[in-house]
Scaffold this motif. Sequence first.
Motif: not given
Length: 330
Positions: A155-159, A176-181, A204-210, A220-222
Amino acid sequence: MEDRSVYSTHVPAGNKASLRETGHESHVPSAEVLEAIENVILDVFKSLAQNRAPVLTVARRSDWRNIEDIYYSDILLFGSQSVVDNIINDISCMLRIPRRSLHVLSTTKGFVAGNLSYTEEDGTKVNCTCSATAVTVPSNVQGIKNLISHAKFMLIVEKDATFQRLLDDDFCNKLSPCIMITGRGIPDLNTRLLVRKLWDSFQIPIFTLMDADPHGVEIMCIYKYGSVSMSFEAHHLTVPSIKWLGLLPSDLQRLNIRRDALIPFTKRDQNKLASIQKRPYIACQPTWKKELEIMEASKLKAEIQVLTSLSSDYLSRVYLPNKLQFGGWV
């Protein structure tokens, strides 16, 4: 959008500038780096020998079609960090080699947490087990090894504030176990490199939270397509399979977010959104195009924190679990 980072490289002892040596691992062998530099110098000598003005040919790096502590050593000379950024990018583009192959790395501002451990180049073992504190993204991403993770997704988090809130809620372990960045806004080079390295390692799937605004979409586009200033190196820095999890403009309607909790567009927002909508990759993403059209029609934007108007822990307790369970991404 450009990285506003401070770059550093190795210089001989006794130099007044406060610089540091970077790692030695790179995508391009040192011999090729030297050959690229020598070829440029050789062309200059040939021009001088023929009594012609030397010409340095730089490919146009600020082109979306390409995408399918040096500053402080002489502040008066460079004037601003952006000047250094552009010079380094131009040199890298001219030589057609990554900046890290020149042993020039940028400072890191991103954080990583969750089900991940690795060994840094100097042998230091790092455990990113989710807790109240996160681990700084390594300054030499290419040098890390022995990556281990049982994460089901990233999970990529903007802020940073949202990232810290999810840490406090123990989100990495509850569902579930995940990696946050988080790149804490516009991601620096190292954060982007880490996202790509983790994708290459674990698939593994990568999701963004913006935020649901043009700025959040740009960030997110970057990660997904690259920045225009680094388009010549996009294939090393991007993950095209990244999904937009939230906050979606359609979510604001679906969740009946109060209109007075939303923020009206500024002229800058309108211009940014119009610019994004014209980019060639948007035409290949019909679901993204639809979300941007919803944003354009409403002329309203929202920060992720708007979900607290529903409940203080709505993000980690309801919104993200439902999205991940029922496929609420585009």
